[in-house]
Design an enzyme around this catalytic site. Structure first.
Site, PDB file in Angstrom:
ATOM      1  N   ASP A 102      10.230  47.927  70.216  1.00  0.00           N
ATOM      2  CA  ASP A 102      11.599  47.977  69.682  1.00  0.00           C
ATOM      3  C   ASP A 102      12.468  48.901  70.546  1.00  0.00           C
ATOM      4  OD1 ASP A 102      11.369  46.988  66.376  1.00  0.00           O
ATOM      5  OD2 ASP A 102       9.562  47.491  67.480  1.00  0.00           O
ATOM      6  N   GLU A 137      19.739  48.177  66.437  1.00  0.00           N
ATOM      7  CA  GLU A 137      19.001  48.673  65.263  1.00  0.00           C
ATOM      8  C   GLU A 137      18.398  50.068  65.455  1.00  0.00           C
ATOM      9  OE1 GLU A 137      15.850  46.125  63.866  1.00  0.00           O
ATOM     10  OE2 GLU A 137      15.241  47.590  62.344  1.00  0.00           O
ATOM     11  N   VAL A 140      13.685  43.939  68.370  1.00  0.00           N
ATOM     12  CA  VAL A 140      12.572  43.126  67.851  1.00  0.00           C
ATOM     13  C   VAL A 140      12.936  42.811  66.410  1.00  0.00           C
ATOM     14  CG1 VAL A 140      10.113  42.996  67.291  1.00  0.00           C
ATOM     15  CG2 VAL A 140      10.841  44.237  69.338  1.00  0.00           C
ATOM     16  N   ASP A 141      13.201  41.575  66.131  1.00  0.00           N
ATOM     17  CA  ASP A 141      13.463  41.162  64.751  1.00  0.00           C
ATOM     18  C   ASP A 141      12.165  40.590  64.196  1.00  0.00           C
ATOM     19  OD1 ASP A 141      15.071  40.566  62.434  1.00  0.00           O
ATOM     20  OD2 ASP A 141      14.854  38.460  62.996  1.00  0.00           O
ATOM     21  N   THR A 156       9.693  42.797  63.053  1.00  0.00           N
ATOM     22  CA  THR A 156       8.692  43.714  63.636  1.00  0.00           C
ATOM     23  C   THR A 156       7.353  43.580  62.905  1.00  0.00           C
ATOM     24  OG1 THR A 156      10.481  45.209  64.232  1.00  0.00           O
ATOM     25  CG2 THR A 156       8.287  46.118  64.324  1.00  0.00           C
ATOM     26  N   LYS A 216      13.372  31.631  62.139  1.00  0.00           N
ATOM     27  CA  LYS A 216      13.806  30.653  61.109  1.00  0.00           C
ATOM     28  C   LYS A 216      15.113  29.987  61.535  1.00  0.00           C
ATOM     29  CE  LYS A 216      13.300  33.949  57.836  1.00  0.00           C
ATOM     30  NZ  LYS A 216      12.332  34.925  58.344  1.00  0.00           N
ATOM     31  N   LYS A 221      17.824  32.967  52.226  1.00  0.00           N
ATOM     32  CA  LYS A 221      17.384  34.359  52.050  1.00  0.00           C
ATOM     33  C   LYS A 221      18.180  34.981  50.915  1.00  0.00           C
ATOM     34  CE  LYS A 221      16.605  38.848  54.238  1.00  0.00           C
ATOM     35  NZ  LYS A 221      16.619  39.689  55.434  1.00  0.00           N
ATOM     36  N   ASP A 273      20.741  41.167  62.394  1.00  0.00           N
ATOM     37  CA  ASP A 273      19.695  40.288  61.862  1.00  0.00           C
ATOM     38  C   ASP A 273      20.153  38.835  61.767  1.00  0.00           C
ATOM     39  OD1 ASP A 273      17.438  41.906  61.433  1.00  0.00           O
ATOM     40  OD2 ASP A 273      18.332  42.759  59.612  1.00  0.00           O
TER      41      ASP A 273
HETATM   42  N1  LIG Z   1      14.289  44.865  51.535  1.00  0.00           N
HETATM   43  C1  LIG Z   1      14.781  44.041  52.428  1.00  0.00           C
HETATM   44  N2  LIG Z   1      15.420  42.927  52.049  1.00  0.00           N
HETATM   45  C2  LIG Z   1      15.886  42.085  52.946  1.00  0.00           C
HETATM   46  N3  LIG Z   1      15.750  42.236  54.290  1.00  0.00           N
HETATM   47  C3  LIG Z   1      15.123  43.333  54.716  1.00  0.00           C
HETATM   48  C4  LIG Z   1      14.603  44.281  53.833  1.00  0.00           C
HETATM   49  N4  LIG Z   1      14.029  45.244  54.560  1.00  0.00           N
HETATM   50  C5  LIG Z   1      14.191  44.920  55.846  1.00  0.00           C
HETATM   51  N5  LIG Z   1      14.866  43.775  55.948  1.00  0.00           N
HETATM   52  C6  LIG Z   1      15.312  43.093  57.136  1.00  0.00           C
HETATM   53  O1  LIG Z   1      14.657  41.869  57.262  1.00  0.00           O
HETATM   54  C7  LIG Z   1      14.405  41.629  58.635  1.00  0.00           C
HETATM   55  C8  LIG Z   1      13.275  40.664  58.728  1.00  0.00           C
HETATM   56  O2  LIG Z   1      13.689  39.574  57.955  1.00  0.00           O
HETATM   57  P1  LIG Z   1      12.825  38.330  57.824  1.00  0.00           P
HETATM   58  O3  LIG Z   1      13.633  37.220  57.286  1.00  0.00           O
HETATM   59  O4  LIG Z   1      12.175  38.058  59.146  1.00  0.00           O
HETATM   60  O5  LIG Z   1      11.722  38.765  56.779  1.00  0.00           O
HETATM   61  S1  LIG Z   1      10.161  38.597  56.913  1.00  0.00           S
HETATM   62  O6  LIG Z   1       9.693  39.557  57.904  1.00  0.00           O
HETATM   63  O7  LIG Z   1       9.884  37.180  57.259  1.00  0.00           O
HETATM   64  O8  LIG Z   1       9.643  38.877  55.564  1.00  0.00           O
HETATM   65  C9  LIG Z   1      14.124  42.983  59.174  1.00  0.00           C
HETATM   66  O9  LIG Z   1      14.425  43.005  60.557  1.00  0.00           O
HETATM   67  P2  LIG Z   1      13.541  43.908  61.549  1.00  0.00           P
HETATM   68  O10 LIG Z   1      13.613  45.325  61.038  1.00  0.00           O
HETATM   69  O11 LIG Z   1      14.283  43.738  62.844  1.00  0.00           O
HETATM   70  O12 LIG Z   1      12.157  43.367  61.576  1.00  0.00           O
HETATM   71  C10 LIG Z   1      15.032  43.886  58.376  1.00  0.00           C
HETATM   72  O13 LIG Z   1      16.257  44.124  59.001  1.00  0.00           O
HETATM   73 MG   LIG Z   2      15.872  42.453  62.281  1.00  0.00          MG
HETATM   74 MG   LIG Z   3      14.428  44.864  64.550  1.00  0.00          MG
HETATM   75 MG   LIG Z   4      13.362  46.988  61.858  1.00  0.00          MG
END
Ligand SMILES: Nc1ncnc2c1ncn2[C@@H]1O[C@H](COP(=O)(O)OS(=O)(=O)O)[C@@H](OP(=O)(O)O)[C@H]1O
Ligand SMILES: [Mg+2]
Ligand SMILES: [Mg+2]
Ligand SMILES: [Mg+2]
Length: 457
Positions: free
Chosen positions: A128, A153, A222-223, A225, A368, A382, A394
Site C-alpha cells: 500500500d 488512502e 491497494v484496494d 487489501t 467488481k 454495496k 474506492d
Molecule cells: N465498514 C466498512 N464498510 C464499507 N466499506 C468499508 C468498510 N471498511 C472498509 N471499507 C472499504 O471497503 C474497501 C473494500 O471494499 P470491498 O468492496 O472490496 O469489500 S470486500 O473487501 O470485498 O469485503 C476498503 O478499501 P481498502 O482499504 O483499499 O481495501 C475500504 O475502503
Molecule cells: Mg479501497
Molecule cells: Mg486501499
Molecule cells: Mg485500506
C-alpha cells in the site's frame, strides 16, 4: 489523515488460521472494521498548468509508431495533455501492478510480518505504502510536484516512527526496486535510488483534500487489501478528477485475467492457479488494466506487461463493453466479500424480489467494477452500515470505467455519486448500485425503495 497503529509495528495482529488463511488475530474485533476513518486535513494547491517532462523520453519514438488504429481514432479527439495524462496514469498503474504482484507473492509464500493494522483493524501492507510512493513520484516527475495534487488512502505517520524503521526500510527497498524498472514501462526512473526521506515525502505529498474545484488525482494504492493479503483479488485505482467530475479512470487488476472464467475462482486464486499448468503469469494472461476517459464512450483493457518485457503502448488494448443481459434471471450480481462492508442479507432480499437467480459473485475490491465494465457480471451493489462514509478513491476510477463502457452507476436514490465534496462521497443515499443497463438499474432502485423501510440498515 492521522492513522494510529495500535499494534506494535512488525507484530501486526495477523495470523494464519487452520486453513492457512491470513486473518486478523483478534477475530472478535472484526466488527471494528465498521469504524470509520478520520479524514485528511491538509490542502495543497493545484494548478492546471502541467509541465510535460522526461517521463516519456524512453521508448517514446518506437512506441508511437505502434499505436493501434482504433486507439489513434480515440486519441485524435483529445489534447496532447489529456493523452499524456492517460498514458502516464496507465503506465504508473502497470508499474504498481508489477510491484504488488511481487509483494503478494512474498506475503503468500512465507509467514509475513509485512502486514500491519490500522486503527479500524483493517490491514495495510508494504505494498500500500510502496504503490502510493511510486505513483506519487512518477506523477510528480512527469508534471512537476507543484502541479500535482493527490488524494490517497495511506498516511505517512505510522511509517515515520522510530519503531517502524524496519517497515520503512522494506518500503524504501520495494519502491526502489519498482522505480529501477521504470524503463520497462516507458518511464525514466531516478538517477539514484530514493532515500527514506524522499520516499516518505512522496507518500506524504498525497495530502490533498479534493473538493469542488481544480484537478486532483484520487489514488487507492491497494484496494481490497484484505483480498491482497489473502492471495485473492485486489485492485490499484487511479482517477483524475476535474472540478468535481472524474475525467480519467485507471484500474489495475493484477489477478483478474484477460479471460473471464478465472474470476469465479475468487477464493485462493493463487493456489488454484499454481496447481494447474502452465503456471507462468504470461501463459494465463494473468491480470489486466482497464481505463477510460470521460465522454469517450469507450473503455479499454490491456494485459499486464509480462516480466522481462517492455510496455508497448497501448499494449494490445482492446475495448470492453458492459453485458447486454437485461433479464434479471440471467444476470449475475457482485458484492463485497466482507459482510461488514455491505449487508449480504439486504442484497439477498433485493435479489430475490428483482428475480436475480444466480449466486452472488463476492469479489474483493474494485475488481467488481471491472467485472461489470467487462461484461462478466451485470450488477454491483454495496450497502455499507449506516454511518459509514464511502471514500472517493474506492469508487472514482471504477465508476468512470463502467459509465464509459455503457453502464450506469448511481446511489440507491438514482443520483450520480458526488466526487466534489472532498475525501468522502458526501450525501450518498443508502448505497451504491452499478448496472450494465438502465432496465436492470431501474428494477434494483425500485426494489431498494420497496424494501428499505423494513430493513435494519
Ligand atoms: N465498514 C466498512 N464498510 C464499507 N466499506 C468499508 C468498510 N471498511 C472498509 N471499507 C472499504 O471497503 C474497501 C473494500 O471494499 P470491498 O468492496 O472490496 O469489500 S470486500 O473487501 O470485498 O469485503 C476498503 O478499501 P481498502 O482499504 O483499499 O481495501 C475500504 O475502503
Ligand atoms: Mg479501497
Ligand atoms: Mg486501499
Ligand atoms: Mg485500506
Amino acid at each position: 489523515m492521522a492513522i494510529k497503529v495500535p499494534h506494535r509495528l512488525g507484530l501486526g495482529p495477523w495470523r494464519r488460521n487452520h486453513r492457512n488463511e491470513l486473518v486478523p488475530n483478534h477475530s472478535h474485533l472484526t466488527s471494528l472494521f465498521l469504524s470509520s476513518f478520520p479524514c485528511k486535513k491538509t490542502l495543497i494547491g493545484c494548478s492546471s498548468k502541467f509541465n510535460q517532462t522526461s517521463c516519456f523520453s524512453v521508448m517514446e519514438q518506437e512506441e508511437k509508431s505502434r499505436v493501434s488504429p482504433e486507439s489513434l481514432l480515440d486519441a485524435e479527439e483529445h489534447s496532447p495533455r489529456d493523452e499524456k495524462e492517460l498514458e502516464l496514469a496507465v503506465r504508473a498503474v502497470q508499474m504498481a501492478c508489477s510491484l504488488c504482484q511481487r509483494v503478494q507473492d512474498s506475503i503468500i509464500s512465507k509467514t509475513s510480518n509485512e502486514i500491519q493494522s490500522k486503527d479500524d483493524n483493517s490491514p495495510v501492507t508494504v505494498a500500500d505504502w510502496s504503490v502510493q510512493a511510486t505513483v506519487s513520484w512518477v506523477l510528480s516527475e512527469a508534471f512537476g510536484s507543484r502541479n500535482v495534487s493527490i488524494v490517497a488512502e495511506e498516511d505517512v505517520q505510522s511509517l515515520s516512527k522510530a519503531s517502524a524503521a524496519g517497515l520503512l526500510e522494506a518500503v524504501v527497498t520495494t519502491v526502489n526496486k519498482s522505480l529501477a524498472d521504470c524503463p520497462r514501462f516507458g518511464l525514466k526512473g531516478p538517477n539514484m535510488p530514493l532515500g527514506s526521506s524522499e520516499v516518505l515525502e512522496a507518500i506524504s505529498r498525497c495530502n490533498s483534500n479534493g473538493g469542488p474545484r481544480g484537478r486532483f488525482w484520487a489514488l487507492d494504492p491497494v484496494d481490497g487489501t484484505l483480498g491482497f493479503v489473502r492471495g485473492d483479488q485486489y485492485a490499484i485505482a487511479l482517477a483524475l478528477i476535474e472540478d468535481g467530475e472524474v475525467v480519467l479512470g485507471v484500474l489495475g487488476c493484477p489477478n483478474y485475467p484477460m479471460r473471464k472464467e478465472w474470476l469465479a475462482y475468487h477464493h485462493r486464486y493463487h493456489r488454484i492457479v499454481s496447481k494447474l499448468t502452465p503456471t507462468t503469469s504470461e501463459s494465463w494472461d494473468k491480470g489486466c488494466v482497464l481505463y477510460a476517459r470521460k465522454g469517450s464512450g469507450k473503455a479499454w483493457m490491456q494485459p499486464l506487461v509480462p516480466v522481462n518485457k517492455k510496455l508497448v503502448w497501448p499494449n494490445s488494448a482492446r475495448p470492453v463493453r458492459v453485458s447486454p443481459i437485461d433479464n434479471p434471471s440471467m444476470a449475475t450480481f457482485c458484492e463485497p466479500v466482507e459482510k461488514a462492508n455491505s449487508s449480504h442479507s439486504f442484497t439477498a432480499g433485493l435479489a430475490h424480489s428483482v428475480g436475480l437467480r444466480k449466486q452472488p459473485l463476492r469479489v474483493y475490491s474494485m475488481v467488481k467494477y471491472a467485472a461489470i465494465a467487462r461484461g462478466d457480471a451485470e450488477i454491483f451493489m454495496k450497502f455499507a452500515r449506516a454511518g459509514y462514509k464511502e471514500k472517493i478513491w474506492d469508487h472514482a476510477a471504477g465508476v468512470l470505467i463502467i459509465q464509459e463502457a455503457g453502464g450506469t452507476v448511481t446511489d440507491a436514490g438514482g443520483q450520480p455519486l458526488d466526487f466534489s465534496k472532498g475525501t468522502y462521497l458526501e450525501g450518498l443515499d443508502r448505497g451504491i448500485i452499478a448496472s450494465a443497463g438502465a432496465t436492470l438499474h431501474d428494477k434494483i432502485i425500485k426494489a431498494v425503495d420497496a424494501s428499505w423501510d423494513s430493513s435494519s440498515l
